[in-house]
Scaffold this motif. Structure first.
Motif, PDB file in Angstrom:
ATOM      1  N   SER A  28       0.822  -1.214   0.000  1.00  0.00           N
ATOM      2  CA  SER A  28       0.000   0.000   0.000  1.00  0.00           C
ATOM      3  C   SER A  28       0.856   1.263   0.000  1.00  0.00           C
ATOM      4  O   SER A  28       0.578   2.216  -0.730  1.00  0.00           O
ATOM      5  CB  SER A  28      -0.943   0.002   1.213  1.00  0.00           C
ATOM      6  N   LEU A  93      -8.944   4.892   0.453  1.00  0.00           N
ATOM      7  CA  LEU A  93     -10.184   5.215  -0.262  1.00  0.00           C
ATOM      8  C   LEU A  93     -10.384   6.722  -0.391  1.00  0.00           C
ATOM      9  O   LEU A  93     -10.829   7.218  -1.433  1.00  0.00           O
ATOM     10  CB  LEU A  93     -11.373   4.573   0.457  1.00  0.00           C
ATOM     11  N   ALA A  96      -7.986   7.972  -3.008  1.00  0.00           N
ATOM     12  CA  ALA A  96      -8.512   7.622  -4.327  1.00  0.00           C
ATOM     13  C   ALA A  96      -9.639   8.558  -4.732  1.00  0.00           C
ATOM     14  O   ALA A  96      -9.680   9.056  -5.868  1.00  0.00           O
ATOM     15  CB  ALA A  96      -8.998   6.172  -4.322  1.00  0.00           C
ATOM     16  N   GLY A  97     -10.544   8.835  -3.799  1.00  0.00           N
ATOM     17  CA  GLY A  97     -11.648   9.752  -4.096  1.00  0.00           C
ATOM     18  C   GLY A  97     -11.171  11.167  -4.341  1.00  0.00           C
ATOM     19  O   GLY A  97     -11.655  11.845  -5.254  1.00  0.00           O
ATOM     20  N   GLY A 170      -7.182   6.344  -9.124  1.00  0.00           N
ATOM     21  CA  GLY A 170      -8.239   6.138  -8.136  1.00  0.00           C
ATOM     22  C   GLY A 170      -8.635   4.681  -8.024  1.00  0.00           C
ATOM     23  O   GLY A 170      -8.755   4.132  -6.914  1.00  0.00           O
ATOM     24  N   TRP A 171      -8.824   4.012  -9.162  1.00  0.00           N
ATOM     25  CA  TRP A 171      -9.185   2.606  -9.143  1.00  0.00           C
ATOM     26  C   TRP A 171      -8.036   1.737  -8.630  1.00  0.00           C
ATOM     27  O   TRP A 171      -8.266   0.726  -7.949  1.00  0.00           O
ATOM     28  CB  TRP A 171      -9.610   2.151 -10.544  1.00  0.00           C
ATOM     29  N   ALA A 174      -8.021   2.139  -4.835  1.00  0.00           N
ATOM     30  CA  ALA A 174      -9.213   1.498  -4.276  1.00  0.00           C
ATOM     31  C   ALA A 174      -9.045  -0.016  -4.240  1.00  0.00           C
ATOM     32  O   ALA A 174      -9.432  -0.692  -3.265  1.00  0.00           O
ATOM     33  CB  ALA A 174     -10.444   1.876  -5.097  1.00  0.00           C
ATOM     34  N   ALA A 177      -6.834  -0.890  -1.413  1.00  0.00           N
ATOM     35  CA  ALA A 177      -7.583  -0.775  -0.157  1.00  0.00           C
ATOM     36  C   ALA A 177      -8.375  -2.042   0.135  1.00  0.00           C
ATOM     37  O   ALA A 177      -8.426  -2.514   1.278  1.00  0.00           O
ATOM     38  CB  ALA A 177      -8.518   0.436  -0.215  1.00  0.00           C
TER      39      ALA A 177
END
Length: 434
Positions: A28, A93, A96-97, A170-171, A174, A177
């Motif tokens: 991560s 998350l 990513a958002g 972003g994906w 995610a 995560a």
């Protein structure tokens, strides 16, 4: 010599869970680092503004590190790991958002959550790993940290590949995560409850002071006040161990923060070569941590860390003083191998053969992570005046100093502390481990 206890199924799951989640945290972290340019482009900010966004990671990390030791002593390692895992997932998350919505404040908040989760989990994992070592009677922490290093290699390769195919950041984050969440659930279920949770020992001066501090704050059971956190540092041996971990963590963190730029600006290599050099360092770190166990068993922590500090110093010296970029790049292998065992071995030594093991491990872990997170950025200010290569002389001096005091890592005589029985595995009786 007494044979180490045989590892039962519950202890095997405990150890495997720690390895898995450290691997996941490494993936991560490296996934985020590898996609930093993509996030900057998505936010459409300057390098200076991106530096402010990145500050969220430092703030969160230090908050998590400073809080973790006391939380483990009150609630136990499993609960702290669960909280850290939750914050890690939430942070990824939110990052990513924020990147998808092009909101800098969102990325900052996500990094703060991510850093807090990392800080909480890392200190708790060191306490858990030290407990597994005491249970098994053999090294565990080097491989535990090796799993994190391996995760950074995997995450970096994954990030490079997804960047090459322009996969949406972003994906990507995610998906990481989700993987961290799955690893966290399995880990929390496998880790026994109560590891590191302590009550004050009225016969221990440090605990007496800590209990007084806790009592004045309305507690009375756990030595978690400010005085309690500082009381363990009255031990001269622990202070020396703290200095060693500070130097070794500083050497590791300096490479993580500056090595690519050091090669580009200091030796005139391309950006790709700079990134490749960092990958070589990460592989050397991973190799050292996975292969260091037999050396520790044969030669002991003092000799191994002394040799490690000298090897790392040789690598840093070649990077700093050699004008041959190829030689400097090759010397990074020495830097990585030398720095690999310093952090985990000093943490293990802090909790060996004495009372208050979890408090001591937490204290040394905190000192190490503070040096790792806060120390290396300070080299940037020095580099403005003397250049980045010359600034790395600070790392060289710290490593030399650490090599001179490694005798503190020897197991203390029985008169200097009580032998600690291993933290029992689930279902094990305390008498089975003595």
């Amino acid at each position: 010599m007494k044979n180490p206890p045989v590892m039962d199924a519950a202890t095997r799951r405990w150890r495997a869970a720690l390895f898995l989640f450290m691997l996941a945290t490494g993936v991560s972290m490296a996934s985020w680092v590898a996609r930093t340019p993509a996030v900057r482009d998505a936010l459409d900010v300057t390098t200076g503004s991106m530096g402010l966004v990145l500050f969220g990671l430092s703030v969160g990390s230090m908050a998590g590190v400073l809080a973790s030791g006391g939380l483990v002593r009150r609630r136990g390692g499993r609960r702290v790991i669960a909280a850290g895992a939750g914050l890690l997932v939430a942070g990824l998350l939110v990052i990513a958002g924020g990147a998808a919505l092009e909101v800098s404040a969102g990325v900052f908040c996500g990094l703060a959550l991510f850093g807090a989760g990392m800080g909480l989990a890392e200190v708790a994992f060191n306490i858990e790993g030290a407990a597994v070592e005491r249970t098994l009677g053999r090294p565990v922490l080097p491989v535990l940290h090796g799993c994190f290093s391996l995760g950074t290699v995997v995450g970096a390769l994954l990030g490079m590949g997804l960047t090459a195919v322009r996969f949406p950041v972003g994906w990507h984050l995610a998906a990481v995560a989700v993987a961290v969440a799955a690893a966290g659930v399995w880990t929390v279920r496998a880790v026994p409850a109560g590891t590191g949770q302590e009550e004050a020992d009225p016969e221990d001066p440090a605990d007496s002071d800590a209990a007084s501090a806790a009592g004045s704050e309305g507690g009375g059971r756990h030595p978690d006040g400010i005085r309690g956190q500082l009381a363990v540092w009255r031990d001269r041996r622990l202070v020396l161990i703290g200095l060693i971990v500070l130097a070794m963590a500083f050497a590791e963190g300096s490479a993580n923060d500056w090595l690519p730029l050091l090669m580009v600006d200091g030796h005139g290599t391309s950006a790709t070569a700079g990134s490749l050099t960092f990958m070589v360092f990460a592989v050397a770190m991973t190799t050292g941590r996975f292969t260091g166990g037999p050396l520790l068993v044969r030669y002991g922590p003092a000799a191994v860390v002394r040799a490690s500090a000298l090897v790392a110093a040789a690598g840093v010296a070649l990077v700093v003083f050699s004008d041959d970029a190829l030689l400097a790049g090759a010397a990074v292998v020495l830097w990585g191998l030398g720095a690999s065992l310093g952090f985990p071995v000093t943490i293990s030594a802090a909790g060996e053969g004495v009372r208050n093991a979890s408090a001591r491990v937490a204290a040394v872990s905190t000192a190490g992570y503070a040096a790792f997170l806060v120390g290396p950025p300070s080299l940037g200010f020095l580099a403005d005046h003397v250049g980045l290569r010359n600034a790395m002389v600070v790392v060289l001096v710290l490593l030399g100093g650490a090599a001179l005091i490694t005798r503190a890592l020897r197991t203390p005589p029985s008169g200097e502390g009580e032998e600690l029985p291993g933290t029992p595995a689930p279902g094990a009786r305390q008498s089975d481990l003595v």
